[in-house]
Structure formats: structure tokens, C-alpha cells
Design a protein around this motif. Structure first.
Motif, short mmCIF file in Angstrom:
data_model
loop_
_atom_site.label_atom_id
_atom_site.label_comp_id
_atom_site.label_asym_id
_atom_site.label_seq_id
_atom_site.Cartn_x
_atom_site.Cartn_y
_atom_site.Cartn_z
N UNK A 24 0.81 -0.92 -0.03
CA UNK A 24 0.02 -0.01 0.05
C UNK A 24 1.09 1.11 0.05
N UNK A 25 1.31 1.74 0.98
CA UNK A 25 2.04 3.16 1.17
C UNK A 25 3.39 3.14 -0.08
N UNK A 26 3.79 2.18 -0.23
CA UNK A 26 5.20 2.18 -1.05
C UNK A 26 4.53 2.75 -2.53
N UNK A 27 3.39 2.24 -2.92
CA UNK A 27 2.44 2.57 -4.10
C UNK A 27 1.83 3.79 -4.16
N UNK A 28 1.68 4.18 -3.04
CA UNK A 28 1.19 5.77 -2.69
C UNK A 28 -0.33 5.57 -2.67
N UNK A 29 -0.82 4.46 -2.06
CA UNK A 29 -2.34 4.25 -1.80
C UNK A 29 -2.35 4.23 -0.33
N UNK A 40 1.95 6.65 9.17
CA UNK A 40 3.29 6.44 9.92
C UNK A 40 4.17 5.99 9.47
N UNK A 41 3.93 4.83 8.44
CA UNK A 41 4.81 3.99 7.78
C UNK A 41 5.63 5.05 6.83
N UNK A 42 4.90 5.96 5.97
CA UNK A 42 5.36 7.00 5.12
C UNK A 42 6.47 7.87 5.96
N UNK A 43 5.78 8.53 7.08
CA UNK A 43 6.78 9.41 7.69
C UNK A 43 8.18 8.88 8.25
N UNK A 44 8.17 7.47 8.66
CA UNK A 44 9.01 6.87 9.00
C UNK A 44 10.21 6.66 7.73
N UNK A 45 9.51 6.23 6.85
CA UNK A 45 10.59 5.86 5.65
C UNK A 45 10.99 7.40 4.93
N UNK A 46 10.26 8.42 5.04
CA UNK A 46 10.69 9.55 4.51
C UNK A 46 11.86 10.36 5.52
N UNK A 47 11.96 9.91 6.81
CA UNK A 47 12.78 10.42 7.75
C UNK A 47 14.22 9.64 7.39
N UNK A 48 14.25 8.42 6.84
CA UNK A 48 15.61 7.76 6.66
C UNK A 48 16.19 8.44 5.66
#
Length: 58
Positions: A24-29, A40-48
Motif C-alpha cells: 500500500x504506502x510504497x505505491x502511494x495508496x 506513520x509508515x510513510x513518515x518513518x521511511x521519509x525520515x531515513x
């Protein structure tokens, strides 16, 4: 015996989180059940930190 069961449960939990992120989040959904979890997953990955193209070629 308990340590093996706990390690297997932890491995399944991590594998499930990776599968949900890729689906889901990796594909933008948005996640259909818990959109807050996807955010929360998207924010965590963007912080890396990420290597740029100029930095990856040494």
C-alpha cells in the motif's frame, strides 16, 4: 522453547509489516483498514537518509 516461539512471532510480525508497506504506502495508496498506520509508515521511511545519484557513484 519459549524463545523460539517469540523469535518466530517477531519474524512473522516484521514480514507482515514489510508486506503491508509494499502493498500500500510504497505505491502511494492508503491502507483500507488503518490509514493512520500507512501515514506513520510513510513518515518513518521519509525520515531515513537516502543516497542521491551523485553520492552513489564513487
Amino acid at each position: 522453547m519459549l524463545a523460539i516461539v517469540l523469535m518466530m512471532a517477531l519474524g512473522l510480525l516484521v514480514a507482515g509489516a514489510v508486506a503491508v508497506y509494499v502493498a500500500y504506502p510504497h505505491r502511494g495508496e492508503q491502507l483500507p483498514v488503518a490509514p493512520q498506520l500507512g501515514d506513520a509508515m510513510r513518515r518513518g521511511v521519509d525520515a531515513l537518509p537516502v543516497l542521491e545519484d551523485s553520492e552513489s557513484r564513487v
